[in-house]
Design a protein around this motif. Structure first.
Motif, PDB file in Angstrom:
ATOM      1  N   GLN A   1      61.847  34.859  82.357  1.00  0.00           N
ATOM      2  CA  GLN A   1      63.090  35.469  81.871  1.00  0.00           C
ATOM      3  C   GLN A   1      64.202  35.512  82.921  1.00  0.00           C
ATOM      4  O   GLN A   1      65.167  36.259  82.772  1.00  0.00           O
ATOM      5  N   LYS A   2      64.081  34.692  83.960  1.00  0.00           N
ATOM      6  CA  LYS A   2      65.105  34.643  84.995  1.00  0.00           C
ATOM      7  C   LYS A   2      65.637  33.221  85.127  1.00  0.00           C
ATOM      8  O   LYS A   2      64.866  32.271  85.191  1.00  0.00           O
ATOM      9  N   GLN A   3      66.973  33.080  85.153  1.00  0.00           N
ATOM     10  CA  GLN A   3      67.589  31.767  85.293  1.00  0.00           C
ATOM     11  C   GLN A   3      67.570  31.364  86.760  1.00  0.00           C
ATOM     12  O   GLN A   3      68.337  31.862  87.576  1.00  0.00           O
ATOM     13  N   ILE A   4      66.672  30.455  87.101  1.00  0.00           N
ATOM     14  CA  ILE A   4      66.518  30.011  88.489  1.00  0.00           C
ATOM     15  C   ILE A   4      67.321  28.748  88.748  1.00  0.00           C
ATOM     16  O   ILE A   4      67.914  28.577  89.807  1.00  0.00           O
ATOM     17  N   LEU A   5      67.344  27.842  87.769  1.00  0.00           N
ATOM     18  CA  LEU A   5      68.133  26.612  87.839  1.00  0.00           C
ATOM     19  C   LEU A   5      69.181  26.623  86.724  1.00  0.00           C
ATOM     20  O   LEU A   5      68.885  27.067  85.603  1.00  0.00           O
ATOM     21  N   PRO A   6      70.387  26.154  86.980  1.00  0.00           N
ATOM     22  CA  PRO A   6      71.371  26.045  85.897  1.00  0.00           C
ATOM     23  C   PRO A   6      70.860  25.118  84.798  1.00  0.00           C
ATOM     24  O   PRO A   6      70.306  24.060  85.088  1.00  0.00           O
ATOM     25  N   SER A   7      71.041  25.512  83.560  1.00  0.00           N
ATOM     26  CA  SER A   7      70.532  24.707  82.448  1.00  0.00           C
ATOM     27  C   SER A   7      71.180  23.328  82.420  1.00  0.00           C
ATOM     28  O   SER A   7      70.525  22.332  82.087  1.00  0.00           O
TER      29      SER A   7
ATOM     30  N   LYS B   1      54.184  25.860  87.076  1.00  0.00           N
ATOM     31  CA  LYS B   1      55.339  26.769  87.093  1.00  0.00           C
ATOM     32  C   LYS B   1      56.642  25.985  87.253  1.00  0.00           C
ATOM     33  O   LYS B   1      57.644  26.260  86.582  1.00  0.00           O
ATOM     34  N   PHE B   2      56.622  25.026  88.172  1.00  0.00           N
ATOM     35  CA  PHE B   2      57.811  24.201  88.389  1.00  0.00           C
ATOM     36  C   PHE B   2      58.163  23.421  87.127  1.00  0.00           C
ATOM     37  O   PHE B   2      59.335  23.337  86.737  1.00  0.00           O
ATOM     38  N   ALA B   3      57.155  22.866  86.472  1.00  0.00           N
ATOM     39  CA  ALA B   3      57.391  22.110  85.236  1.00  0.00           C
ATOM     40  C   ALA B   3      57.921  23.014  84.126  1.00  0.00           C
ATOM     41  O   ALA B   3      58.798  22.604  83.347  1.00  0.00           O
ATOM     42  N   MET B   4      57.401  24.231  84.044  1.00  0.00           N
ATOM     43  CA  MET B   4      57.865  25.176  83.026  1.00  0.00           C
ATOM     44  C   MET B   4      59.343  25.484  83.194  1.00  0.00           C
ATOM     45  O   MET B   4      60.061  25.727  82.224  1.00  0.00           O
ATOM     46  N   LEU B   5      59.807  25.460  84.433  1.00  0.00           N
ATOM     47  CA  LEU B   5      61.218  25.681  84.718  1.00  0.00           C
ATOM     48  C   LEU B   5      62.074  24.632  84.021  1.00  0.00           C
ATOM     49  O   LEU B   5      63.140  24.932  83.469  1.00  0.00           O
ATOM     50  N   TYR B   6      61.609  23.374  84.037  1.00  0.00           N
ATOM     51  CA  TYR B   6      62.361  22.283  83.406  1.00  0.00           C
ATOM     52  C   TYR B   6      62.165  22.264  81.894  1.00  0.00           C
ATOM     53  O   TYR B   6      63.066  21.855  81.154  1.00  0.00           O
ATOM     54  N   ALA B   7      61.014  22.695  81.438  1.00  0.00           N
ATOM     55  CA  ALA B   7      60.782  22.753  79.989  1.00  0.00           C
ATOM     56  C   ALA B   7      61.580  23.879  79.329  1.00  0.00           C
ATOM     57  O   ALA B   7      61.884  23.812  78.134  1.00  0.00           O
ATOM     58  N   ASN B   8      61.937  24.885  80.130  1.00  0.00           N
ATOM     59  CA  ASN B   8      62.604  26.078  79.586  1.00  0.00           C
ATOM     60  C   ASN B   8      64.053  26.203  80.059  1.00  0.00           C
ATOM     61  O   ASN B   8      64.573  27.313  80.223  1.00  0.00           O
TER      62      ASN B   8
END
Length: 388
Positions: free
Chosen positions: A293-299, A280-287
């Motif tokens: 569908q929620k922005q958790i970290l600024p792109s 899940k954490f890695a998917m955050l960086y891949a996406n």
């Protein structure tokens, strides 16, 4: 005659029992060698599943890899997960020797629900929390001087240290004298920090070795300072801050963050997570910072974290370093490829291969060992060649 026969029977039973015991002992820690691929189980965790055959991976090579792991030809792998094109297509767990932050667990089973030491992958989690704190305007930016957060330690703020910033903690270029390679715990800076009653004083009092921002040097003390900055600006330690602002939005419901002797969470190495939660954490960086569908970290934070900010020494392998992430240079079909990686002692790995829309998660039990056929080699020599 009956006595002889009875003695013969007893003797036969004894030897049969002995052989059974010996056979059982010799196979006690032997993995089952049979393997047949099956699609990962869909769980109520927002991770879609798929199959290897439909995602552009060579299933025969993946099956061969699995059998090598089962045979311990690639030693003591505990889990291997592969996500491709947004779907978890491979998920296997393996028994093996394990530890909890140095405490021997012996030979342990591993499954989808088990927490595992992620060791220095903890650093990448801390980095994400810095990005969130900046987005929440708790921290102005990464160019803030480190000592501006610690006026109580102003006696250590010499002219040479005034220029150390958050950026340099993130990129392991603070310039502080720091040695984590020493096997003597009394001389190993990380070990001294973990056992110190005042780890911040120990870190901030270290002398300057090189000009800040010029040289990469692996430094877990810098990560501990980042966690301390989080606590200064939010009032919460890194465990509570990460739980509220990162883990809960990702649907991570189970974790442990082990504490140092002084009472604070071991920010650089103490986290225990499930393999699917690492995914899940890695998917955050891949996406680009988006999960479910929620922005958790600024792109922009994700992009900066995943870009080479400083070159690593040659002995650390080809590539550079971002914000508590390794950027590895890998050759695929004679072409260069960058893999964004989070790494931990013992072989813990997250690899994000953006050009192939692919993520690989590996947990391992080879703590404190340097092996040629390790999880890094597994990724480069077995998984990369399986990409079609």
């Amino acid at each position: 005659m009956k006595i002889v026969k009875r003695a013969y029977i007893l003797k036969s039973v004894f030897y049969a029992a002995l052989l059974f015991v010996l056979f059982s002992c010799s196979n006690k820690h032997r993995r089952i060698s049979f393997y047949a691929y099956s699609t990962p189980r869909p769980l109520n965790d927002d991770i879609p599943v798929g199959t290897v055959n439909r995602c552009g991976l060579d299933s025969q090579k993946i099956n061969k890899l699995t059998r090598l792991i089962l045979a311990d030809s690639i030693p003591n792998i505990h889990s291997l997960l592969i996500e491709k094109d947004g779907k978890l297509i491979y998920e296997q767990y393996f028994a093996g020797k394990d530890e909890i932050w140095g405490k021997d667990l012996g030979y342990a089973e591993h499954s989808v629900n088990d927490l595992h030491d992620v060791r220095s992958i903890s650093k990448s989690i801390v980095s994400a929390c810095i990005g969130i704190a900046i987005n929440q305007h708790l921290i102005k930016d990464i160019n803030q001087p480190v000592f501006s957060f610690f006026p109580e330690y102003s006696q250590y703020n010499t002219s040479e240290k005034k220029n150390i910033t958050i950026r340099q903690l993130l990129t392991m270029s603070s310039g502080l004298s720091w040695d984590e390679g020493n096997n003597d715990e009394l001389k190993n800076c990380e070990s001294i920090m973990e056992h110190s009653s005042n780890p911040l004083a120990f870190i901030l009092s270290r002398p300057i070795a090189v000009t800040p921002g010029t040289t990469w040097n692996y430094n877990s003390g810098g990560t501990q300072l980042l966690a301390a900055i989080i606590k200064k600006v939010s009032g919460e330690d890194i465990n509570n801050y990460a739980t509220k602002n990162l883990f809960t939005p990702l649907g991570i419901t189970s974790h442990v963050w082990i504490k140092m002797d002084g009472g604070d969470p071991a920010a650089a190495s103490g986290l225990r997570l499930r393999s699917r939660d690492l995914l899940k954490f890695a998917m955050l960086y891949a996406n680009h910072g988006i999960y479910n569908q929620k922005q958790i970290l600024p792109s922009k934070w994700v992009d900066s974290s995943s870009t080479i900010a400083i070159k690593r020494p040659e002995e650390e392998g080809p590539g550079g370093y971002g914000y508590q992430f390794w950027i590895d240079s890998i050759k695929v079909n004679r072409k260069g490829l960058e893999a964004v990686a989070a790494k931990g002692n013992g072989g813990q790995r997250i690899f994000v291969l953006n050009p192939y829309h692919m993520i690989v998660i590996i947990t391992v039990g080879n703590y404190g060992k340097s092996l040629r056929n390790d999880s890094q080699a597994l990724f480069i020599h077995y998984i990369i060649p399986a990409i079609q």
